[in-house]
Write a protein that holds these residues in place. Structure first.
Motif, PDB file in Angstrom:
ATOM      1  N   CYS A  69       0.830  -1.208   0.000  1.00 19.80           N
ATOM      2  CA  CYS A  69       0.000   0.000   0.000  1.00 19.80           C
ATOM      3  C   CYS A  69       0.867   1.261   0.000  1.00 19.80           C
ATOM      4  N   ALA A  72       2.716   1.665  -3.389  1.00 14.60           N
ATOM      5  CA  ALA A  72       1.822   2.105  -4.465  1.00 14.60           C
ATOM      6  C   ALA A  72       1.521   3.598  -4.360  1.00 14.60           C
ATOM      7  N   VAL A  73       1.326   4.072  -3.149  1.00 12.92           N
ATOM      8  CA  VAL A  73       1.082   5.512  -2.962  1.00 12.92           C
ATOM      9  C   VAL A  73       2.301   6.324  -3.385  1.00 12.92           C
ATOM     10  N   ALA A 168      -4.224   1.631  -4.476  1.00 10.07           N
ATOM     11  CA  ALA A 168      -3.726   1.620  -3.098  1.00 10.07           C
ATOM     12  C   ALA A 168      -4.883   1.678  -2.100  1.00 10.07           C
TER      13      ALA A 168
END
Length: 412
Positions: A69, A72-73, A168
């Protein structure tokens, strides 16, 4: 869950696809040479392997759900500055940052995926994860091309960044590990720290299977990076297609990529379930498809028609890409469960180095040639020879059953 992880690679490769789609407008608008643009294509990979290696030191201790997560951000946010300041400096800086964010992402995704499947059923899931590269070019590149033509090349980066942020958010709500990763726990309060047998990392990394897997990933990533960076330009400058047509054809090699990826992944899983040793299912078979792909690419300079050149690119790319459906599971197979994340991170880090060098080297070859056609002929010939050699080495080295026994003999 495999579908969600497929979405991760889909968006991650779309970050790379967009650079190839904007190649010609960026080169002309920012007054770049082929070598300079090739270096920008290379920049996305420069920090990826070091970041993946750093991640390998903590990969067995970090929860992969949170890691995916956050990564991805981070790499989604790197796309956004180009919409507001489209310059060569910003483009180069954001590609560096993109590589640093994406580098640890792929080993984390593979590690999470393998917690949902036993060893003899990982070929098809590995193919699904790898197919994100193909589907992003096949299904999404034409749509992204329309956006770029209609609203400008900067908007392409904006769309890709927003897509990553959406993924995300979905992963933060729904992502989790599977039942085949429960042998290892990452929290002191659950079942103790990192349970299960562990072998010396040096022993695992020096197995012939690990080295062969890295070679297979290295040469296939060379081709993937060249295709992502230069294939639309090849279609336009050498084969004579328009920008819109080149964007639509960008995904064509991935039709073969999907067929060979899933075909080899399904075949290898089927053979393993029937008791065939991994030596044949993942070693010899992987070496054969890689060798065949390299030979076809080396024949591109001999093609005298556009359809023949397209056919060789399509089949050569598809066969070369298929190695990733068996190379990643082969590397994972030799590692104890508690060290799988770390071993995959190291394998993918070294394998990614191939994608660092090839776009820049291709740009150098193009600048040195008298015509674009001559430059692309030389580039494909060089790639074909290297990939063929990689296929021979992979087939000779990879034997997961043998090397897993040696590794487990040293485990404690």
């Amino acid at each position: 869950m495999a579908g969600l992880l497929f979405g991760f690679t889909l968006v991650a490769y779309l970050d790379k696809v967009v650079l190839g789609l904007v190649a010609q407008p960026v080169i002309h608008e920012l007054h770049l040479s082929s070598t300079q643009f090739g270096f920008i294509g290379t920049a996305a990979g420069l920090l990826g392997p070091p970041a993946a290696l750093l991640y390998s030191f903590v990969a067995d201790r970090l929860p992969t759900r949170a890691a995916l997560c956050v990564l991805a951000v981070l790499w989604s946010l790197t796309q956004l500055p180009l919409y507001f300041a489209g310059s060569a400096t910003v483009l180069l800086a954001t590609r560096f940052a993109l590589g640093a964010g994406e580098g640890p992402g792929f080993p984390a995704a593979h590690t999470t995926l393998y917690t949902w499947f036993p060893n003899e059923r990982r070929g098809l899931p590995a193919a699904l994860l790898t197919s994100g590269a193909s589907v992003s070019k096949l299904a999404l590149a034409p749509l992204l091309t329309v956006v770029i033509i209609a609203f400008g090349w900067q908007t392409g980066f904006l769309v890709v960044g927003l897509a990553g942020l959406v993924w995300a958010a979905v992963w933060a709500l729904a992502g989790r590990r599977g039942p085949y990763g429960h042998e290892v726990t990452h929290r002191q309060g659950a079942a103790g720290p990192l349970a299960g047998p562990r072998a010396p990392l040096r022993t695992i990394l020096l197995t012939r299977t690990f080295i062969g897997s890295v070679i297979g990933l290295f040469v296939s990533n060379m081709l993937i990076a060249v295709v992502l960076t230069w294939l639309p330009s090849y279609f336009q400058t050498t084969l004579g297609f328009s920008e819109a047509t080149a964007g639509s054809l960008f995904g064509l090699p991935n039709v073969a990529g999907l067929v060979f990826l899933f075909g080899l992944g399904w075949w290898s899983d089927r053979r393993l379930r029937r008791g065939t040793p991994s030596r044949g299912s993942r070693g010899l078979a992987g070496g054969a498809v890689l060798l065949a792909g390299g030979v076809l690419l080396a024949l591109i300079p001999l093609s005298d028609t556009v359809p023949m050149a397209l056919l060789l690119v399509v089949l050569g790319y598809g066969l070369t890409l298929a190695i990733q459906s068996v190379a990643n599971p082969a590397a994972a197979e030799v590692a104890p469960v508690g060290q799988r994340a770390r071993v995959l991170a190291v394998a993918l880090a070294f394998g990614a180095v191939g994608g660092i060098l090839s776009p820049w080297l291709s740009g150098v070859v193009l600048d040195a040639a008298k015509t674009p056609a001559e430059g692309y002929s030389h580039a494909f010939l060089l790639l074909g020879v290297v990939i063929s050699a990689g296929g021979l080495l992979y087939g000779f080295l990879v034997d997961p059953d043998r090397d897993r026994q040696r590794v487990m003999a040293t485990a404690t």
